[in-house]
Scaffold this active site. Sequence first.
Site: not given
Length: 189
Positions: A142-145
């Site tokens: 889950i690419p929160c970056h």
Amino acid sequence: MQTTSSITAGHAVLETVIGFMGFAWSEKGLIRLCLPERSREAVERRLMRHAGISASTAQPSWVVELIASIKAYAAGEDVDFTGFPVDLDGIDDFRLAIYNAARKLSYGETTTYGELAKRAGHAGLPRETGAALGANPVPLVIPCHRILAAGGKIGGFSAPGGSVTKEKMLAMEGVHVGPPPPAQVSFGF
């Protein structure tokens, strides 16, 4: 699964070109992912703090594929993590909506907290979106970056290394987030 224990998950720690990473899984999918640390022991400690994570080394086929994908990502390859199962049992509906919207961002694609909130059906809640992403149990997958603050600023990041780690991950994807432009220079007259 042992009958005398409450083991619900296996885990793996792997060495990549950017450091040691690790993750844990349940029968349903990925439940925890640790971004790079300097040592295997640091990752082990972070993973084992969570209830139900075992020392099991038996790996479903998708786990073997995830290990290869994480190593490829760390080496700078464009990797799509959307096909890996994620077990988000116990996560509230707001966070699920935010995580699902974030998961749709492709390698190298960014958006702001406000825009992500809007895409998730929660317009006007950028701070709450940031808080939800700060509690993301499986960063990278889950690419929160890939979520930035308003004005294209880097924003926060709760992983080890904070926003420096976020900036490095984005740079690996070809996204460069620099400091804000300098104030207008006055004319010398």
